[in-house]
Scaffold this motif. Structure first.
Motif, PDB file in Angstrom:
ATOM      1  N   GLN A 118      -5.377  92.428 -48.321  1.00  0.00           N
ATOM      2  CA  GLN A 118      -4.177  92.381 -49.154  1.00  0.00           C
ATOM      3  C   GLN A 118      -3.594  93.770 -49.357  1.00  0.00           C
ATOM      4  O   GLN A 118      -4.316  94.762 -49.413  1.00  0.00           O
ATOM      5  N   TYR A 119      -2.259  93.773 -49.488  1.00  0.00           N
ATOM      6  CA  TYR A 119      -1.502  95.013 -49.644  1.00  0.00           C
ATOM      7  C   TYR A 119      -0.431  94.848 -50.715  1.00  0.00           C
ATOM      8  O   TYR A 119       0.043  93.749 -50.969  1.00  0.00           O
ATOM      9  N   ILE A 120      -0.030  95.968 -51.266  1.00  0.00           N
ATOM     10  CA  ILE A 120       1.210  96.061 -52.031  1.00  0.00           C
ATOM     11  C   ILE A 120       2.100  96.982 -51.204  1.00  0.00           C
ATOM     12  O   ILE A 120       1.677  98.073 -50.804  1.00  0.00           O
ATOM     13  N   ILE A 121       3.301  96.514 -50.928  1.00  0.00           N
ATOM     14  CA  ILE A 121       4.241  97.271 -50.123  1.00  0.00           C
ATOM     15  C   ILE A 121       5.441  97.616 -50.991  1.00  0.00           C
ATOM     16  O   ILE A 121       5.964  96.754 -51.702  1.00  0.00           O
ATOM     17  N   GLU A 122       5.890  98.850 -50.943  1.00  0.00           N
ATOM     18  CA  GLU A 122       7.116  99.259 -51.616  1.00  0.00           C
ATOM     19  C   GLU A 122       8.095  99.736 -50.553  1.00  0.00           C
ATOM     20  O   GLU A 122       7.743 100.573 -49.718  1.00  0.00           O
ATOM     21  N   ILE A 123       9.306  99.167 -50.579  1.00  0.00           N
ATOM     22  CA  ILE A 123      10.335  99.580 -49.628  1.00  0.00           C
ATOM     23  C   ILE A 123      11.550 100.047 -50.425  1.00  0.00           C
ATOM     24  O   ILE A 123      12.145  99.279 -51.179  1.00  0.00           O
ATOM     25  N   LYS A 124      11.882 101.293 -50.254  1.00  0.00           N
ATOM     26  CA  LYS A 124      13.044 101.863 -50.935  1.00  0.00           C
ATOM     27  C   LYS A 124      14.321 101.439 -50.204  1.00  0.00           C
ATOM     28  O   LYS A 124      14.269 101.029 -49.040  1.00  0.00           O
ATOM     29  N   PRO A 125      15.475 101.519 -50.877  1.00  0.00           N
ATOM     30  CA  PRO A 125      16.734 101.156 -50.214  1.00  0.00           C
ATOM     31  C   PRO A 125      16.884 101.870 -48.869  1.00  0.00           C
ATOM     32  O   PRO A 125      16.633 103.075 -48.764  1.00  0.00           O
ATOM     33  N   GLY A 126      17.243 101.113 -47.849  1.00  0.00           N
ATOM     34  CA  GLY A 126      17.410 101.657 -46.517  1.00  0.00           C
ATOM     35  C   GLY A 126      16.119 101.763 -45.721  1.00  0.00           C
ATOM     36  O   GLY A 126      16.134 102.107 -44.545  1.00  0.00           O
ATOM     37  N   GLY A 127      14.982 101.453 -46.346  1.00  0.00           N
ATOM     38  CA  GLY A 127      13.695 101.561 -45.673  1.00  0.00           C
ATOM     39  C   GLY A 127      13.409 100.370 -44.785  1.00  0.00           C
ATOM     40  O   GLY A 127      13.866  99.254 -45.044  1.00  0.00           O
ATOM     41  N   SER A 128      12.635 100.626 -43.731  1.00  0.00           N
ATOM     42  CA  SER A 128      12.272  99.536 -42.829  1.00  0.00           C
ATOM     43  C   SER A 128      11.048  99.912 -42.016  1.00  0.00           C
ATOM     44  O   SER A 128      10.683 101.082 -41.930  1.00  0.00           O
ATOM     45  N   ILE A 129      10.444  98.898 -41.430  1.00  0.00           N
ATOM     46  CA  ILE A 129       9.348  99.114 -40.487  1.00  0.00           C
ATOM     47  C   ILE A 129       9.316  97.938 -39.524  1.00  0.00           C
ATOM     48  O   ILE A 129       9.581  96.797 -39.909  1.00  0.00           O
ATOM     49  N   LYS A 130       9.035  98.243 -38.275  1.00  0.00           N
ATOM     50  CA  LYS A 130       8.869  97.219 -37.248  1.00  0.00           C
ATOM     51  C   LYS A 130       7.388  97.159 -36.929  1.00  0.00           C
ATOM     52  O   LYS A 130       6.764  98.186 -36.682  1.00  0.00           O
ATOM     53  N   SER A 131       6.823  95.970 -36.945  1.00  0.00           N
ATOM     54  CA  SER A 131       5.407  95.799 -36.699  1.00  0.00           C
ATOM     55  C   SER A 131       5.173  95.141 -35.343  1.00  0.00           C
ATOM     56  O   SER A 131       5.823  94.154 -35.013  1.00  0.00           O
ATOM     57  N   GLU A 132       4.258  95.696 -34.610  1.00  0.00           N
ATOM     58  CA  GLU A 132       3.857  95.086 -33.345  1.00  0.00           C
ATOM     59  C   GLU A 132       3.081  93.804 -33.659  1.00  0.00           C
ATOM     60  O   GLU A 132       2.546  93.647 -34.752  1.00  0.00           O
ATOM     61  N   PRO A 133       3.004  92.886 -32.707  1.00  0.00           N
ATOM     62  CA  PRO A 133       2.223  91.661 -32.943  1.00  0.00           C
ATOM     63  C   PRO A 133       0.771  92.002 -33.289  1.00  0.00           C
ATOM     64  O   PRO A 133       0.174  92.901 -32.706  1.00  0.00           O
ATOM     65  N   HIS A 134       0.237  91.276 -34.274  1.00  0.00           N
ATOM     66  CA  HIS A 134      -1.163  91.446 -34.659  1.00  0.00           C
ATOM     67  C   HIS A 134      -2.029  90.585 -33.738  1.00  0.00           C
ATOM     68  O   HIS A 134      -1.532  89.946 -32.817  1.00  0.00           O
ATOM     69  N   LEU A 135      -3.310  90.528 -34.011  1.00  0.00           N
ATOM     70  CA  LEU A 135      -4.227  89.728 -33.204  1.00  0.00           C
ATOM     71  C   LEU A 135      -3.785  88.271 -33.170  1.00  0.00           C
ATOM     72  O   LEU A 135      -3.219  87.760 -34.146  1.00  0.00           O
ATOM     73  N   MET A 136      -4.060  87.570 -32.071  1.00  0.00           N
ATOM     74  CA  MET A 136      -3.681  86.172 -31.906  1.00  0.00           C
ATOM     75  C   MET A 136      -4.208  85.336 -33.074  1.00  0.00           C
ATOM     76  O   MET A 136      -5.360  85.470 -33.468  1.00  0.00           O
ATOM     77  N   PHE A 194       4.135  83.280 -42.237  1.00  0.00           N
ATOM     78  CA  PHE A 194       4.466  83.205 -40.819  1.00  0.00           C
ATOM     79  C   PHE A 194       3.299  83.722 -39.981  1.00  0.00           C
ATOM     80  O   PHE A 194       2.443  84.449 -40.478  1.00  0.00           O
ATOM     81  N   ARG A 195       3.297  83.286 -38.725  1.00  0.00           N
ATOM     82  CA  ARG A 195       2.330  83.830 -37.769  1.00  0.00           C
ATOM     83  C   ARG A 195       2.786  85.234 -37.424  1.00  0.00           C
ATOM     84  O   ARG A 195       3.933  85.438 -37.039  1.00  0.00           O
ATOM     85  N   SER A 196       1.886  86.187 -37.566  1.00  0.00           N
ATOM     86  CA  SER A 196       2.260  87.578 -37.326  1.00  0.00           C
ATOM     87  C   SER A 196       1.699  88.098 -36.002  1.00  0.00           C
ATOM     88  O   SER A 196       1.598  89.305 -35.807  1.00  0.00           O
ATOM     89  N   ASP A 197       1.398  87.158 -35.093  1.00  0.00           N
ATOM     90  CA  ASP A 197       0.982  87.570 -33.758  1.00  0.00           C
ATOM     91  C   ASP A 197       2.195  87.663 -32.828  1.00  0.00           C
ATOM     92  O   ASP A 197       2.100  87.524 -31.621  1.00  0.00           O
ATOM     93  N   THR A 198       3.347  87.896 -33.458  1.00  0.00           N
ATOM     94  CA  THR A 198       4.599  88.130 -32.760  1.00  0.00           C
ATOM     95  C   THR A 198       5.268  89.340 -33.417  1.00  0.00           C
ATOM     96  O   THR A 198       4.898  89.734 -34.523  1.00  0.00           O
ATOM     97  N   THR A 199       6.250  89.922 -32.760  1.00  0.00           N
ATOM     98  CA  THR A 199       6.961  91.058 -33.346  1.00  0.00           C
ATOM     99  C   THR A 199       7.622  90.626 -34.653  1.00  0.00           C
ATOM    100  O   THR A 199       8.205  89.548 -34.742  1.00  0.00           O
ATOM    101  N   HIS A 200       7.514  91.469 -35.667  1.00  0.00           N
ATOM    102  CA  HIS A 200       8.146  91.184 -36.958  1.00  0.00           C
ATOM    103  C   HIS A 200       8.484  92.514 -37.636  1.00  0.00           C
ATOM    104  O   HIS A 200       7.948  93.561 -37.277  1.00  0.00           O
ATOM    105  N   SER A 201       9.434  92.441 -38.579  1.00  0.00           N
ATOM    106  CA  SER A 201       9.856  93.672 -39.251  1.00  0.00           C
ATOM    107  C   SER A 201      10.260  93.376 -40.685  1.00  0.00           C
ATOM    108  O   SER A 201      10.510  92.227 -41.056  1.00  0.00           O
ATOM    109  N   TYR A 202      10.316  94.443 -41.456  1.00  0.00           N
ATOM    110  CA  TYR A 202      10.702  94.388 -42.869  1.00  0.00           C
ATOM    111  C   TYR A 202      11.784  95.432 -43.083  1.00  0.00           C
ATOM    112  O   TYR A 202      11.648  96.561 -42.615  1.00  0.00           O
ATOM    113  N   ARG A 203      12.842  95.068 -43.830  1.00  0.00           N
ATOM    114  CA  ARG A 203      13.858  96.073 -44.148  1.00  0.00           C
ATOM    115  C   ARG A 203      14.491  95.758 -45.504  1.00  0.00           C
ATOM    116  O   ARG A 203      14.645  94.600 -45.888  1.00  0.00           O
ATOM    117  N   ASN A 204      14.862  96.813 -46.187  1.00  0.00           N
ATOM    118  CA  ASN A 204      15.526  96.708 -47.475  1.00  0.00           C
ATOM    119  C   ASN A 204      16.974  97.141 -47.290  1.00  0.00           C
ATOM    120  O   ASN A 204      17.252  98.332 -47.182  1.00  0.00           O
TER     121      ASN A 204
END
Length: 182
Positions: free
Chosen positions: A107-125, A157-167
């Motif tokens: 588990q995580y706590i994520i903070e994304i400031k305005p304009g922030g983003s991250i693209k995540s590569e697919p995780h394990l199947m 969602f299944r995260s074994d595919t490309t996914h991203s987060y943006r504010n």
């Protein structure tokens, strides 16, 4: 303990346990041998993307590289967590509860400031993410589809595919994230 030293110790132990050279790990992960050596010696602060590449290449959980000693009761104070910072400080990841083989999640706590983003590569199947937004709004893109979450909205969602987060908003957003390894 400093997160760089924890990653260094865990990476070295995992690599040695798997009887892999730095060259072999470089081929499995796509991370250069020199960068892996610096990480193993605790000389650099690896980005979230690099830690994910190592985890995926070695077929281990993300927090296996961030793990620390476990107790029967674990109280986690935010100020005691060494956050992982991306996107020039606009994306901050606080690893709260690390992966444990017996429970199959982290588990995580994520903070994304305005304009922030991250693209995540697919995780394990078979990996899945469960995310709830608090304060503000976030757009989560999963396999090319955008999903907008506002305060107390959740997504799975299944995260074994490309996914991203943006504010895209004008105020910070906080996310609670559970990653489940099936």
């Amino acid at each position: 303990m400093d997160v760089n030293l924890i990653v260094a110790e865990n990476f070295k132990a995992i690599r040695e346990n798997k009887k892999l050279s730095l060259d072999q790990v470089a081929k499995l992960t796509g991370v250069s041998k020199s960068m892996l050596g610096q990480i193993e010696r605790g000389e650099v602060n690896p980005t979230i993307a690099v830690v994910w590449k190592i985890a995926n290449g070695l077929k281990i959980s993300f927090t296996s590289l961030l793990d620390h000693v476990k107790n029967d009761v674990e109280l986690v104070k935010k100020e005691e967590i060494s956050p992982l910072v991306e996107d020039e400080g606009k994306f901050i990841n606080y690893p709260v509860f690390h992966f444990d083989e017996s429970r199959k999640f982290e588990q995580y706590i994520i903070e994304i400031k305005p304009g922030g983003s991250i693209k995540s590569e697919p995780h394990l199947m078979g990996t899945e993410e469960f995310v709830t937004a608090f304060d503000g709004e976030v757009v989560i893109n999963v396999a090319g589809r955008d999903f907008k979450l506002s305060d107390k909205d959740s997504i799975h969602f299944r995260s074994d595919t490309t996914h991203s987060y943006r504010n895209d908003g004008d105020q910070p957003v906080t996310l609670h994230m559970t990653i489940y390894y099936n």
